[in-house]
Design a protein around this motif. Structure first.
Motif, PDB file in Angstrom:
ATOM      1  N   MET A  33      15.291  -1.513   0.750  1.00  0.00           N
ATOM      2  CA  MET A  33      14.097  -1.844   0.856  1.00  0.00           C
ATOM      3  C   MET A  33      13.794  -3.325   1.373  1.00  0.00           C
ATOM      4  O   MET A  33      13.242  -3.675   2.171  1.00  0.00           O
ATOM      5  CB  MET A  33      13.102  -1.656  -0.248  1.00  0.00           C
ATOM      6  CG  MET A  33      13.066  -0.231  -0.777  1.00  0.00           C
ATOM      7  SD  MET A  33      12.074   0.823   0.342  1.00  0.00           S
ATOM      8  CE  MET A  33      10.210   0.410  -0.047  1.00  0.00           C
ATOM      9  N   LYS A  84      10.366   2.926   2.703  1.00  0.00           N
ATOM     10  CA  LYS A  84      11.266   3.927   2.102  1.00  0.00           C
ATOM     11  C   LYS A  84      11.906   4.854   3.190  1.00  0.00           C
ATOM     12  O   LYS A  84      13.075   5.018   3.194  1.00  0.00           O
ATOM     13  CB  LYS A  84      10.483   4.728   1.084  1.00  0.00           C
ATOM     14  CG  LYS A  84      11.400   5.506   0.202  1.00  0.00           C
ATOM     15  CD  LYS A  84      10.676   6.307  -0.876  1.00  0.00           C
ATOM     16  CE  LYS A  84      11.246   7.302  -1.676  1.00  0.00           C
ATOM     17  NZ  LYS A  84      10.579   8.130  -2.391  1.00  0.00           N
ATOM     18  N   GLU A  85      11.098   5.288   4.113  1.00  0.00           N
ATOM     19  CA  GLU A  85      11.659   6.257   5.269  1.00  0.00           C
ATOM     20  C   GLU A  85      12.566   5.352   5.990  1.00  0.00           C
ATOM     21  O   GLU A  85      13.546   6.173   6.746  1.00  0.00           O
ATOM     22  CB  GLU A  85      10.234   6.461   6.220  1.00  0.00           C
ATOM     23  CG  GLU A  85      10.899   7.466   7.314  1.00  0.00           C
ATOM     24  CD  GLU A  85       9.510   7.729   8.262  1.00  0.00           C
ATOM     25  OE1 GLU A  85       9.626   7.711   9.447  1.00  0.00           O
ATOM     26  OE2 GLU A  85       8.182   7.938   7.725  1.00  0.00           O
ATOM     27  N   GLU A  91      15.479   5.504   4.015  1.00  0.00           N
ATOM     28  CA  GLU A  91      16.162   7.095   4.077  1.00  0.00           C
ATOM     29  C   GLU A  91      16.644   7.411   5.257  1.00  0.00           C
ATOM     30  O   GLU A  91      17.636   8.173   5.284  1.00  0.00           O
ATOM     31  CB  GLU A  91      15.094   8.063   3.497  1.00  0.00           C
ATOM     32  CG  GLU A  91      14.683   7.914   2.052  1.00  0.00           C
ATOM     33  CD  GLU A  91      13.604   8.609   1.722  1.00  0.00           C
ATOM     34  OE1 GLU A  91      12.621   9.070   2.438  1.00  0.00           O
ATOM     35  OE2 GLU A  91      13.329   8.591   0.311  1.00  0.00           O
ATOM     36  N   THR A  93       0.896  -1.112  -0.053  1.00  0.00           N
ATOM     37  CA  THR A  93       0.086  -0.023  -0.088  1.00  0.00           C
ATOM     38  C   THR A  93       1.008   1.335  -0.129  1.00  0.00           C
ATOM     39  O   THR A  93       2.106   1.160   0.203  1.00  0.00           O
ATOM     40  CB  THR A  93      -0.912   0.095   1.391  1.00  0.00           C
ATOM     41  OG1 THR A  93      -0.095   0.081   2.391  1.00  0.00           O
ATOM     42  CG2 THR A  93      -1.725  -1.228   1.322  1.00  0.00           C
ATOM     43  N   ASP A  94       0.420   2.374  -0.288  1.00  0.00           N
ATOM     44  CA  ASP A  94       0.972   3.632  -0.477  1.00  0.00           C
ATOM     45  C   ASP A  94       1.920   3.850   0.995  1.00  0.00           C
ATOM     46  O   ASP A  94       2.849   4.171   1.088  1.00  0.00           O
ATOM     47  CB  ASP A  94       0.301   4.673  -0.583  1.00  0.00           C
ATOM     48  CG  ASP A  94      -0.066   4.576  -2.206  1.00  0.00           C
ATOM     49  OD1 ASP A  94       0.787   4.049  -3.164  1.00  0.00           O
ATOM     50  OD2 ASP A  94      -0.976   5.290  -2.498  1.00  0.00           O
ATOM     51  N   THR A  95       0.856   3.644   2.151  1.00  0.00           N
ATOM     52  CA  THR A  95       1.486   3.954   3.434  1.00  0.00           C
ATOM     53  C   THR A  95       2.592   2.946   3.817  1.00  0.00           C
ATOM     54  O   THR A  95       3.767   3.510   4.305  1.00  0.00           O
ATOM     55  CB  THR A  95       0.145   3.513   4.404  1.00  0.00           C
ATOM     56  OG1 THR A  95      -0.688   4.383   4.144  1.00  0.00           O
ATOM     57  CG2 THR A  95       0.528   3.863   5.910  1.00  0.00           C
ATOM     58  N   TYR A 111       4.622   1.485   1.759  1.00  0.00           N
ATOM     59  CA  TYR A 111       5.769   1.574   0.951  1.00  0.00           C
ATOM     60  C   TYR A 111       6.567   2.892   1.423  1.00  0.00           C
ATOM     61  O   TYR A 111       7.729   2.962   1.556  1.00  0.00           O
ATOM     62  CB  TYR A 111       5.476   2.092  -0.341  1.00  0.00           C
ATOM     63  CG  TYR A 111       6.501   2.298  -1.415  1.00  0.00           C
ATOM     64  CD1 TYR A 111       7.496   1.232  -1.801  1.00  0.00           C
ATOM     65  CD2 TYR A 111       6.925   3.558  -1.668  1.00  0.00           C
ATOM     66  CE1 TYR A 111       8.450   1.322  -2.820  1.00  0.00           C
ATOM     67  CE2 TYR A 111       7.959   3.782  -2.566  1.00  0.00           C
ATOM     68  CZ  TYR A 111       8.841   2.769  -3.113  1.00  0.00           C
ATOM     69  OH  TYR A 111       9.909   3.262  -3.723  1.00  0.00           O
ATOM     70  N   SER A 112       5.765   4.150   1.960  1.00  0.00           N
ATOM     71  CA  SER A 112       6.416   5.279   2.278  1.00  0.00           C
ATOM     72  C   SER A 112       7.267   4.606   3.851  1.00  0.00           C
ATOM     73  O   SER A 112       8.144   5.244   4.136  1.00  0.00           O
ATOM     74  CB  SER A 112       5.309   6.174   2.709  1.00  0.00           C
ATOM     75  OG  SER A 112       4.463   6.524   1.459  1.00  0.00           O
ATOM     76  N   PHE A 113       6.354   3.944   4.489  1.00  0.00           N
ATOM     77  CA  PHE A 113       7.272   3.809   5.789  1.00  0.00           C
ATOM     78  C   PHE A 113       8.451   2.867   5.575  1.00  0.00           C
ATOM     79  O   PHE A 113       9.609   3.238   6.306  1.00  0.00           O
ATOM     80  CB  PHE A 113       6.334   2.829   6.622  1.00  0.00           C
ATOM     81  CG  PHE A 113       6.890   2.432   7.948  1.00  0.00           C
ATOM     82  CD1 PHE A 113       7.273   3.300   8.760  1.00  0.00           C
ATOM     83  CD2 PHE A 113       6.989   1.042   8.327  1.00  0.00           C
ATOM     84  CE1 PHE A 113       7.795   2.891  10.069  1.00  0.00           C
ATOM     85  CE2 PHE A 113       7.689   0.613   9.287  1.00  0.00           C
ATOM     86  CZ  PHE A 113       8.215   1.281  10.355  1.00  0.00           C
TER      87      PHE A 113
END
Length: 91
Positions: free
Chosen positions: A30, A19-20, A23, A11-13, A15-17
């Motif tokens: 990943m 990725k964070e 980063e 999910t976008d959420t 994936y963002s987590f």
């Protein structure tokens, strides 16, 4: 340790987590982020299960006169009986 390659969707959420996490330097990539977080989740579940099992053993070791009532058995099954009755009326 062997490595299994697998394509997954996020999910976008999620994936963002992940990725964070990469980063901010918590994981190098990943794949490591996903593997690391799954390992943490597994360890947490294992710990929760161990705590539950220890509590069950503690309670089962009590003499019967020290057991606390959990309520009426019909209260525990009331929602299941209502669901089955609703399913019966639909057919």
């Amino acid at each position: 340790m062997s490595v299994q390659k697998q394509t997954v969707s996020f999910t976008d959420t999620a994936y963002s987590f992940a990725k964070e996490l990469v980063e901010t330097g918590e994981y190098p990539n990943m794949s490591a982020a996903v593997s690391g977080e799954l390992a943490k989740a597994k360890a947490e579940r294992t710990q929760e299960r161990a705590v539950l099992e220890a509590e069950l053993k503690r309670r089962l070791s009590l003499p019967l006169d020290q057991w606390e009532p959990v309520g009426n058995a019909s209260d525990i099954t009331a929602s299941a009986r209502a669901h089955l009755a609703a399913m019966t009326h639909k057919s």
